[in-house]
Design an enzyme around this catalytic site. Structure first.
Site, PDB file in Angstrom:
ATOM      1  N   PHE A 127       0.870  -1.174   0.000  1.00 35.13           N
ATOM      2  CA  PHE A 127       0.000   0.000   0.000  1.00 35.13           C
ATOM      3  C   PHE A 127       0.907   1.225   0.000  1.00 35.13           C
ATOM      4  O   PHE A 127       1.769   1.352   0.882  1.00 35.13           O
ATOM      5  CB  PHE A 127      -0.838  -0.060   1.271  1.00 35.13           C
ATOM      6  N   ALA A 128       0.763   2.087  -0.994  1.00 34.03           N
ATOM      7  CA  ALA A 128       1.677   3.232  -1.122  1.00 34.03           C
ATOM      8  C   ALA A 128       0.865   4.529  -1.075  1.00 34.03           C
ATOM      9  O   ALA A 128       0.289   4.948  -2.085  1.00 34.03           O
ATOM     10  CB  ALA A 128       2.471   3.123  -2.429  1.00 34.03           C
ATOM     11  N   GLU A 131       4.366   9.913   1.404  1.00 34.09           N
ATOM     12  CA  GLU A 131       5.521  10.452   0.661  1.00 34.09           C
ATOM     13  C   GLU A 131       6.375  11.225   1.655  1.00 34.09           C
ATOM     14  O   GLU A 131       5.903  11.553   2.757  1.00 34.09           O
ATOM     15  CB  GLU A 131       5.032  11.360  -0.468  1.00 34.09           C
ATOM     16  N   GLY A 249      -7.144  -1.250   8.530  1.00 36.06           N
ATOM     17  CA  GLY A 249      -5.743  -1.547   8.847  1.00 36.06           C
ATOM     18  C   GLY A 249      -5.413  -1.269  10.298  1.00 36.06           C
ATOM     19  O   GLY A 249      -4.610  -1.989  10.923  1.00 36.06           O
ATOM     20  N   GLN A 343      12.448  -2.868  32.266  1.00 34.64           N
ATOM     21  CA  GLN A 343      12.751  -2.505  33.648  1.00 34.64           C
ATOM     22  C   GLN A 343      12.816  -3.753  34.535  1.00 34.64           C
ATOM     23  O   GLN A 343      13.691  -3.874  35.392  1.00 34.64           O
ATOM     24  CB  GLN A 343      11.676  -1.530  34.154  1.00 34.64           C
ATOM     25  N   ILE A 344      11.916  -4.694  34.315  1.00 34.54           N
ATOM     26  CA  ILE A 344      11.917  -5.929  35.116  1.00 34.54           C
ATOM     27  C   ILE A 344      13.186  -6.742  34.837  1.00 34.54           C
ATOM     28  O   ILE A 344      13.805  -7.288  35.744  1.00 34.54           O
ATOM     29  CB  ILE A 344      10.635  -6.754  34.823  1.00 34.54           C
ATOM     30  N   GLU A 370       0.412   3.737  10.085  1.00 38.38           N
ATOM     31  CA  GLU A 370      -1.049   3.689   9.885  1.00 38.38           C
ATOM     32  C   GLU A 370      -1.754   4.766  10.730  1.00 38.38           C
ATOM     33  O   GLU A 370      -2.860   4.560  11.236  1.00 38.38           O
ATOM     34  CB  GLU A 370      -1.597   2.282  10.114  1.00 38.38           C
ATOM     35  N   THR A 372      -0.304   8.188  13.275  1.00 36.20           N
ATOM     36  CA  THR A 372       0.325   8.346  14.599  1.00 36.20           C
ATOM     37  C   THR A 372      -0.751   8.384  15.687  1.00 36.20           C
ATOM     38  O   THR A 372      -1.938   8.583  15.402  1.00 36.20           O
ATOM     39  CB  THR A 372       1.095   9.677  14.659  1.00 36.20           C
TER      40      THR A 372
HETATM   41  N1  CAA Z   1     -13.953   7.079   5.539  1.00 33.62           N
HETATM   42  C1  CAA Z   1     -14.525   7.698   4.475  1.00 33.62           C
HETATM   43  N2  CAA Z   1     -14.188   8.945   4.111  1.00 33.62           N
HETATM   44  C2  CAA Z   1     -13.263   9.586   4.838  1.00 33.62           C
HETATM   45  C3  CAA Z   1     -12.634   8.998   5.949  1.00 33.62           C
HETATM   46  C4  CAA Z   1     -13.024   7.683   6.311  1.00 33.62           C
HETATM   47  N3  CAA Z   1     -12.482   7.047   7.350  1.00 33.62           N
HETATM   48  N4  CAA Z   1     -11.744   9.873   6.474  1.00 33.62           N
HETATM   49  C5  CAA Z   1     -11.819  10.972   5.718  1.00 33.62           C
HETATM   50  N5  CAA Z   1     -12.731  10.792   4.727  1.00 33.62           N
HETATM   51  C6  CAA Z   1     -13.141  11.757   3.681  1.00 33.62           C
HETATM   52  C7  CAA Z   1     -13.746  12.976   4.343  1.00 33.62           C
HETATM   53  O1  CAA Z   1     -15.129  12.810   4.573  1.00 33.62           O
HETATM   54  C8  CAA Z   1     -13.477  14.073   3.325  1.00 33.62           C
HETATM   55  O2  CAA Z   1     -14.460  14.010   2.316  1.00 33.62           O
HETATM   56  P1  CAA Z   1     -15.041  15.349   1.623  1.00 33.62           P
HETATM   57  O3  CAA Z   1     -14.040  15.667   0.567  1.00 33.62           O
HETATM   58  O4  CAA Z   1     -16.344  14.924   1.077  1.00 33.62           O
HETATM   59  O5  CAA Z   1     -15.136  16.403   2.684  1.00 33.62           O
HETATM   60  C9  CAA Z   1     -12.138  13.641   2.711  1.00 33.62           C
HETATM   61  O6  CAA Z   1     -11.996  12.235   2.993  1.00 33.62           O
HETATM   62  C10 CAA Z   1     -10.978  14.369   3.333  1.00 33.62           C
HETATM   63  O7  CAA Z   1     -11.015  14.135   4.722  1.00 33.62           O
HETATM   64  P2  CAA Z   1     -10.484  15.161   5.799  1.00 33.62           P
HETATM   65  O8  CAA Z   1     -10.984  16.542   5.448  1.00 33.62           O
HETATM   66  O9  CAA Z   1     -10.792  14.634   7.154  1.00 33.62           O
HETATM   67  O10 CAA Z   1      -8.923  15.099   5.483  1.00 33.62           O
HETATM   68  P3  CAA Z   1      -7.687  15.670   6.259  1.00 33.62           P
HETATM   69  O11 CAA Z   1      -6.722  16.153   5.260  1.00 33.62           O
HETATM   70  O12 CAA Z   1      -8.142  16.594   7.356  1.00 33.62           O
HETATM   71  O13 CAA Z   1      -7.024  14.347   6.878  1.00 33.62           O
HETATM   72  C11 CAA Z   1      -6.596  12.647   8.490  1.00 33.62           C
HETATM   73  C12 CAA Z   1      -7.629  13.522   7.759  1.00 33.62           C
HETATM   74  C13 CAA Z   1      -7.419  11.808   9.459  1.00 33.62           C
HETATM   75  C14 CAA Z   1      -5.615  13.482   9.285  1.00 33.62           C
HETATM   76  C15 CAA Z   1      -5.873  11.755   7.460  1.00 33.62           C
HETATM   77  O14 CAA Z   1      -5.041  12.528   6.624  1.00 33.62           O
HETATM   78  C16 CAA Z   1      -5.047  10.665   8.101  1.00 33.62           C
HETATM   79  O15 CAA Z   1      -5.575   9.641   8.521  1.00 33.62           O
HETATM   80  N6  CAA Z   1      -3.695  10.854   8.145  1.00 33.62           N
HETATM   81  C17 CAA Z   1      -2.804   9.786   8.556  1.00 33.62           C
HETATM   82  C18 CAA Z   1      -2.293   9.055   7.331  1.00 33.62           C
HETATM   83  C19 CAA Z   1      -1.929   7.643   7.646  1.00 33.62           C
HETATM   84  O16 CAA Z   1      -2.548   6.971   8.458  1.00 33.62           O
HETATM   85  N7  CAA Z   1      -0.929   7.139   6.948  1.00 33.62           N
HETATM   86  C20 CAA Z   1      -0.551   5.783   7.081  1.00 33.62           C
HETATM   87  C21 CAA Z   1       0.331   5.431   5.947  1.00 33.62           C
HETATM   88  S1  CAA Z   1       0.092   3.791   5.413  1.00 33.62           S
HETATM   89  C22 CAA Z   1       0.992   2.817   6.430  1.00 33.62           C
HETATM   90  O17 CAA Z   1       1.525   3.209   7.421  1.00 33.62           O
HETATM   91  C23 CAA Z   1       0.905   1.390   6.008  1.00 33.62           C
HETATM   92  C24 CAA Z   1       2.111   0.595   6.237  1.00 33.62           C
HETATM   93  O18 CAA Z   1       2.788   0.237   5.313  1.00 33.62           O
HETATM   94  C25 CAA Z   1       2.350   0.060   7.588  1.00 33.62           C
END
Ligand code: CAA
Length: 387
Positions: A127-128, A131, A249, A343-344, A370, A372
């Protein structure tokens, strides 16, 4: 006293748990320290997990999977994590992120070509999204996709991709809006990438604090030509798809965290039963008993919330912020419990000869990837205050 789940299991769930535990303890646990030391990704895990059906646990049988519920999947994942957190992240990312996206939004042809071999374990999924300049602020990503006849041309670099150098299928998010007319989160689409595409290369492999047996890489798309039939779902919906997959996830990362914490607790109890100081086994000291009691209470609490969220999801209820709560509580539990374990163990805990040092390093990333802990609190806080 048992450290195992208090959730009542069906005979099938108990059988899968036993299968996962036997496999994890016999095939993974004996190698985990060595793989960590050498930063070695063991490819046979893909085949073995695939043969067990563990790479298609949530995929319906008609698409080649086991068609199990979320709770069963998370119970199995905890067992894998209690042996090796690196193996668990491979399984969690594969089952949760690319698989869920294809299952929900892939068309019939994409499911046949990609989802089915993924469910059989013939293709590993990645899953990418992230950035270098778009981590927590995922919607600000900048990899650009431009339509060119029957193809899309993708340009840019993805960061921190779990299993990215071993994946046969990568679900990648890219901008399909134009530089002159940016549409924020609604200007992002999802593409199915395979390593054979011209312009695809694996970039830097990260040298990490923990999860050292799980490769984390950059993926470089250099004017990479992607056939148009690799677009998943609707153009402009990729961010929403990614968020929905991450909701799933985050349950997997919570299960991984519970597995790490449980393992640290098991090791701590065993050590307290054998280590003597001041003429006594250290388990006789109240200071150690209080620590073990708090560790066990937190492990059971984290697992209970996780299982409640999973069961609600299995009943078809909307669980959005509860997946964030489960991940937040479980990952902070893993960090806290592994800190107590060090610690233990005292001086021995700080040495690489003892396994708790690895668990402490592995636990840290569960508070980061996934989403913070701060992002989980944002998701929960928004849900609480949303009118
Ligand atoms: N389900 C459906 N829609 C969703 C949603 C959800 N859970 N979350 C957001 N949306 C929709 C919103 O309704 C919104 O829709 P509209 O355009 O209609 O308004 C749109 O998506 C944008 O949402 P936000 O305005 O809430 O977006 P934001 O920019 O404020 O970001 C955030 C929200 C929760 C901070 C999000 O950016 C986020 O989760 N950031 C963390 C990123 C992350 O988890 N990265 C992990 C990388 S992958 C990884 O780690 C995998 C690995 O390999 C281990």
């Amino acid at each position: 006293m048992s450290l195992k789940s208090l959730t009542p299991l069906t005979p099938d769930q108990a059988e899968i748990q036993r299968l996962a535990r036997d496999f994890a303890q016999n095939e993974i646990a004996p190698c985990a320290a060595e793989w960590d030391r050498r930063s070695h990704f063991e490819p046979r895990l893909i085949k073995q997990l695939g043969d067990l059906g563990f790479l298609g646990m949530l995929v319906p049988e008609e698409h080649g999977g086991l068609g199990l519920d979320n709770l069963t999947y998370l119970i199995a994942l905890e067992e894998i994590a209690a042996a090796d957190a690196s193996a668990a992240v491979l399984m969690s990312v594969h089952n949760s992120l690319p698989t869920q996206m294809l299952l929900k939004y892939g068309n019939a042809d994409q499911k046949r070509r990609f989802l089915m071999p993924m469910a059989h374990g013939e293709l590993l999924g990645a899953f990418a999204l992230s950035e270098s300049e778009a981590g927590s602020d995922a919607a600000s990503l900048s990899v650009q996709a431009v339509r060119d006849g029957d193809s899309w041309i993708l340009d840019g670099t993805k960061s921190w991709v779990t299993s990215g150098d071993h994946a046969g299928v990568i679900l990648a998010m890219a901008r399909t809006d134009t530089p002159g007319m940016r549409r924020g989160a609604r200007g992002i689409s999802t593409f199915i990438i395979t390593p054979d595409l011209p312009g695809f290369t694996v970039g830097k492999r990260e040298d990490k604090m923990g999860l050292r047996a799980s490769p984390t890489v950059q993926l470089v798309f250099d004017r990479m030509r992607v056939p148009a039939d690799r677009l998943v779902g609707d153009e402009g919906q990729g961010f929403v798809y990614a968020m929905q997959s991450l909701e799933h996830g985050r349950l997997g990362i919570a299960a991984q965290s519970v597995g790490i914490a449980r393992h640290a607790l098991e090791l701590s109890i065993a050590y307290a039963n054998e280590r003597r100081q001041f003429g006594h086994l250290i388990k006789e000291f109240e200071g150690i008993q209080f620590k073990l009691a708090d560790m066990a209470t937190r492990v059971h609490s984290a697992r209970a919330l996780l299982h409640a969220a999973a069961a609600a999801k299995d009943r078809g209820e909307s669980v959005g912020p509860f997946t964030s709560m489960a991940k937040l509580q479980a990952s902070e539990t893993a960090m806290w419990v592994t800190t107590q374990a060090i610690q233990i163990f005292g001086g021995y805990g700080y040495m690489k000869d003892y396994p708790v040092e690895r668990l402490f390093r592995d636990a840290k990333v569960t508070e980061i990837y996934e989403g913070t802990s701060e992002i989980q609190r944002i998701v929960i806080g928004r849900a609480l205050t949303h009118s």
